[in-house]
Design a protein around this motif. Structure first.
Motif, short mmCIF file in Angstrom:
data_model
loop_
_atom_site.label_atom_id
_atom_site.label_comp_id
_atom_site.label_asym_id
_atom_site.label_seq_id
_atom_site.Cartn_x
_atom_site.Cartn_y
_atom_site.Cartn_z
N GLY A 7 -57.17 141.84 23.65
CA GLY A 7 -55.73 141.64 23.58
C GLY A 7 -54.92 142.86 23.94
O GLY A 7 -53.69 142.80 23.99
N HIS A 8 -55.59 143.99 24.20
CA HIS A 8 -54.88 145.21 24.58
C HIS A 8 -54.14 145.02 25.90
O HIS A 8 -54.63 144.40 26.84
N SER A 9 -52.93 145.59 25.96
CA SER A 9 -52.14 145.60 27.19
C SER A 9 -51.42 146.93 27.28
O SER A 9 -50.89 147.42 26.27
N ASN A 10 -51.38 147.52 28.46
CA ASN A 10 -50.70 148.81 28.64
C ASN A 10 -49.19 148.62 28.76
O ASN A 10 -48.56 149.03 29.74
N SER A 11 -48.60 148.02 27.75
CA SER A 11 -47.19 147.61 27.83
C SER A 11 -46.24 148.78 28.04
O SER A 11 -45.26 148.67 28.80
N PHE A 12 -46.48 149.91 27.37
CA PHE A 12 -45.58 151.05 27.52
C PHE A 12 -45.66 151.64 28.92
O PHE A 12 -44.64 152.01 29.51
N PHE A 13 -46.87 151.71 29.47
CA PHE A 13 -46.98 152.23 30.84
C PHE A 13 -46.37 151.25 31.83
O PHE A 13 -45.71 151.66 32.80
N ASN A 14 -46.56 149.95 31.58
CA ASN A 14 -45.98 148.95 32.48
C ASN A 14 -44.46 149.05 32.51
O ASN A 14 -43.83 148.81 33.56
N LYS A 15 -43.85 149.39 31.38
CA LYS A 15 -42.38 149.47 31.32
C LYS A 15 -41.84 150.82 31.77
O LYS A 15 -40.84 150.89 32.48
N TYR A 16 -42.51 151.90 31.39
CA TYR A 16 -41.94 153.24 31.62
C TYR A 16 -42.64 154.03 32.72
O TYR A 16 -42.07 154.97 33.27
N GLY A 17 -43.88 153.67 33.04
CA GLY A 17 -44.61 154.41 34.06
C GLY A 17 -44.88 155.84 33.65
O GLY A 17 -45.02 156.15 32.46
N ASP A 18 -44.94 156.74 34.62
CA ASP A 18 -45.18 158.15 34.33
C ASP A 18 -43.97 158.78 33.66
O ASP A 18 -42.83 158.31 33.83
N PRO A 19 -44.17 159.86 32.89
CA PRO A 19 -43.04 160.54 32.25
C PRO A 19 -41.98 160.95 33.28
O PRO A 19 -42.32 161.45 34.35
#
Length: 532
Positions: free
Chosen positions: A339-351
Motif C-alpha cells: 500500500g506504500h505510495s510516494n505521495s510526497f514526492f509525487n506532489k512536491y518532487g525534488d526540494p
C-alpha cells in the motif's frame, strides 16, 4: 571468530536469517544471565507515573518490557505474518464480515503467581484499558470493540462495531495484555515500575529514585503458550548513551546491545571488525517524521506546512546524519509495507526553494516564517540532535523560515506534545503491527496517539473503515493510496526517513537474528548461550 555483519532479508512477509546456522543452539542452561544494553530510559514521573501499565504504555521502550511479561491471546510469530495463538489455543473470525472474533483459552493457563486465568480475566483486562481510556495510552487499538461475550471459563467472543481484518494484530499488542485484577485496579493505573502477568518472564527492577537501572527477567515456570524460551534469565541495563553502551559491550560487561546504536558505531563496526562481536542487520519498519499542531497560528495555514515539505531534502539529511542506516521516506507508510505510495514526492518532487516561495506567496504568508522545531534528546538515539540541526539549517537556508531547534527529555517531551504545546515536533514510529493500517489510523483516526487537532472526515469515516474490510490486505492498497495523497496535500505530518535496525552481540550468544523483529519488538526468549 572475527566480528562480521549478518544480514536478514524479508521475503513473502517473513524474516529469514541469511546465516541462521551461525553459533550454537544452547539454552542458557549454565544459569548465567544474558545481559542486554539499551539507551531507553524507564522512568516513573508525575506526568507518566505508570510507565509499565498496559492501559498507559504506548511506546516501543515500555512495550519491550511488557512483551516479555504480559501475555496476549495471540502473538505475531517469529518471522512475521498472521498472528497465531499464545494464551489462546484457537482464535478465528466466526463470520465473513470480520465483525465477530472468538478465542478459546489454553487449558491450565496461569498467572506467574499460580492463579488460574479464565476468560473473565481476559475481558477484565481489555475492559480496564477501555474504561481507563488514558489519552496517552493505546486505547485506540481497542476502540472498535462493541461488546465482549463470555462463553464459559475458556471462551471469549469479541463483537466489533465495524468490520476489522486487523483486529487479531491489535489483540497481539500489550494493549490487550492479560493482567491480574488483584494487582491492577479496574479504573485506575498501576503506578510504579512493577509488572505482573503470565508471559514468558517475571520482572524484577532495580531502581535509583524513580528510574530503572536494571531490569531482570526470570523464566516464568507457569508460562503456557506458543513461545520456546531459550534461556533462564535476561537482564536489561539502560545506558545514558550509545557510546557508554558500546564500551560495555567491548569490555564484556554486556552480551548484546540493541536500540539505539549510533550511526557512527554501526559504520565503525562494519568497517573495522572486532574479535568476538557480531553486528546483525535486521529489516526495520521504523519511520521518523515531523508532526504539527494544526491549530497553532504559526502552522495553521497548510501553505506553511506544504512549503516545509517542498524545502526539506530528505536524501541529504538521511545520508548526512544516518549514512546507510536510513533512507528518505515520502509517505507515512514505509516502502516495505503493502500500500506504500510516494505521495510526497509525487506532489512536491525534488526540494525547491522557488516552489516553496510560490506556495507561501500565493497564500499571502509573509516570510520568513518563525518556527521552533522540537525534538526529544534521549529517546531515539544520539543522531536525533544532529538530525534536527540539519533540518533547521535546511529550512533557514531557504530564507523562507526563521527556525530555532529545541530539545527536551522524553519524560517531559511526550506529555507536552500530547497537550499540543509544540507547533512542530519530531517523533518516531515503531509499528504496533506490520500492516498499512498501523501507519494511518494511529495518526489520523479518532483518538489517535498524537492527539492531533487535524481531522479529515473522509479518512475517518470512509477510507479507514473501508480498508479494514479487506481480509486480503493487498486489496486495500488503492484506499491507502488515497489517504496518502490527502496527507501529502494537507501535511498534518511530514515523513522524513525510514530506518534499518542493528544489533551487536558477543559471538557466543545465539538467536540474535530473532531477538528483535521488524516492528522493533524485543524477543528476549530467543537468546541463548552457545558455541562460537
Amino acid at each position: 571468530m572475527n566480528r562480521k555483519t549478518l544480514a536478514l532479508s524479508a521475503a513473502a512477509g517473513l524474516l529469514a536469517p541469511v546465516l541462521a546456522g551461525c553459533g550454537g543452539s544452547g539454552s542458557g542452561s549454565d544459569g548465567d544471565a544474558i545481559v542486554v544494553g539499551t539507551t531507553d530510559a524507564y522512568v516513573a514521573t508525575k506526568d507518566a507515573p505508570a510507565p509499565f501499565d498496559p492501559a498507559f504504555a504506548y511506546d516501543a521502550s515500555a512495550w519491550n518490557i511488557l512483551r516479555q511479561t504480559v501475555q496476549t491471546l495471540v502473538h505475531v510469530p517469529r518471522g512475521g505474518g498472521v498472528p497465531v495463538p499464545d494464551a489462546a489455543s484457537d482464535c478465528h473470525f466466526t463470520d465473513h464480515e470480520n465483525e465477530s472474533y472468538r478465542c478459546t483459552l489454553r487449558s491450565g493457563l496461569k498467572f506467574a503467581n499460580g492463579k488460574a486465568i479464565t476468560s473473565a480475566d481476559v475481558k477484565y483486562s481489555i475492559d480496564r484499558v477501555r474504561n481507563i481510556n488514558d489519552e496517552a495510552g493505546p486505547v485506540s487499538l481497542l476502540e472498535n470493540i462493541d461488546t465482549i461475550e463470555l462463553a464459559g471459563d475458556e471462551e471469549i467472543v469479541f463483537h466489533l462495531k465495524t468490520p476489522d481484518a486487523t483486529f487479531p494484530y491489535k489483540l497481539s499488542t500489550p494493549a490487550a495484555g492479560i493482567v491480574d485484577r488483584d494487582t491492577y485496579a479496574p479504573k485506575k493505573l498501576r503506578d510504579g515500575l512493577k509488572v505482573d502477568g503470565s508471559g514468558p518472564y517475571t520482572l524484577k527492577t532495580e531502581t535509583k529514585g524513580d528510574e530503572v537501572v536494571k531490569a531482570v527477567f526470570t523464566k516464568n515456570p507457569n508460562y503456557k503458550g506458543d513461545l520456546k524460551i531459550e534461556n533462564d534469565k535476561v537482564e536489561i541495563h539502560p545506558f545514558a548513551d550509545s557510546a557508554a553502551m558500546g564500551k560495555a559491550l567491548s569490555d564484556g560487561d554486556i552480551d548484546m546491545m540493541t536500540r539505539t546504536m549510533s550511526p557512527e558505531q554501526i559504520q565503525q563496526m562494519s568497517a573495522s571488525p572486532k574479535e568476538g562481536i557480531n553486528l546483525v542487520e535486521i529489516p526495520g519498519l521504523e519511520i521518523r517524521y515531523l508532526a504539527f499542531n494544526t491549530n497553532d497560528p504559526s502552522v495553521r495555514n497548510k501553505a506553511v506546512r506544504q512549503a516545509m515539505a517542498q524545502v526539506v531534502d530528505r536524501g541529504r539529511l538521511a545520508s548526512e546524519v544516518y549514512g546507510a542506516t536510513a533512507e528518505p521516506l515520502y509517505s507515512l507508510i514505509p516502502t516495505s509495507i503493502s500500500g506504500h505510495s510516494n505521495s510526497f514526492f509525487n506532489k512536491y518532487g525534488d526540494p525547491s526553494t522557488p516552489k516553496a516561495a510560490a506556495i507561501l506567496r500565493t497564500a499571502g504568508i509573509h516570510t520568513p516564517v518563525k518556527l521552533a522545531l522540537h525534538y526529544t534528546t534521549d529517546h531515539y538515539g544520539s543522531g536525533t540532535a544532529k538530525e534536527f540541526k540539519v533540518l533547521g539549517e535546511q529550512l533557514n537556508a531557504s530564507g523562507l523560515f526563521d527556525v530555532t531547534v529545541q530539545g527536551t527529555k522524553w519524560s517531559e517531551y511526550r506529555p507536552a506534545q500530547k497537550k499540543n504545546e509544540y507547533a512542530v515536533y519530531g517523533l518516531g514510529w515503531f509499528p504496533d503491527f506490520p500492516d498499512p493500517d498501523n501507519y494511518i489510523a494511529p495518526f489520523l483516526d479518532k483518538g489517535n496517539f498524537l492527539n492531533t487537532p487535524y481531522v479529515n472526515t473522509a479518512i475517518r469515516t470512509t477510507y479507514i473503515p473501508d480498508s479494514r474490510r479487506a481480509t486480503d490486505r493487498n486489496a486495500a492498497s488503492k484506499t491507502f493510496e488515497k489517504v496518502q495523497d490527502i496527507v501529502a496535500n494537507d501535511v498534518p505530518v511530514l515523513p522524513i526517513w525510514q530506518g534499518k535496525q542493528y544489533i551487536a552481540a558477543r559471538d557466543d550468544i545465539t538467536g540474535v537474528e530473532w531477538a528483535v523483529n521488524s516492528s522493533s519488538d524485543l524477543q528476549l526468549w530467543e537468546l541463548g548461550r552457545g558455541v562460537s
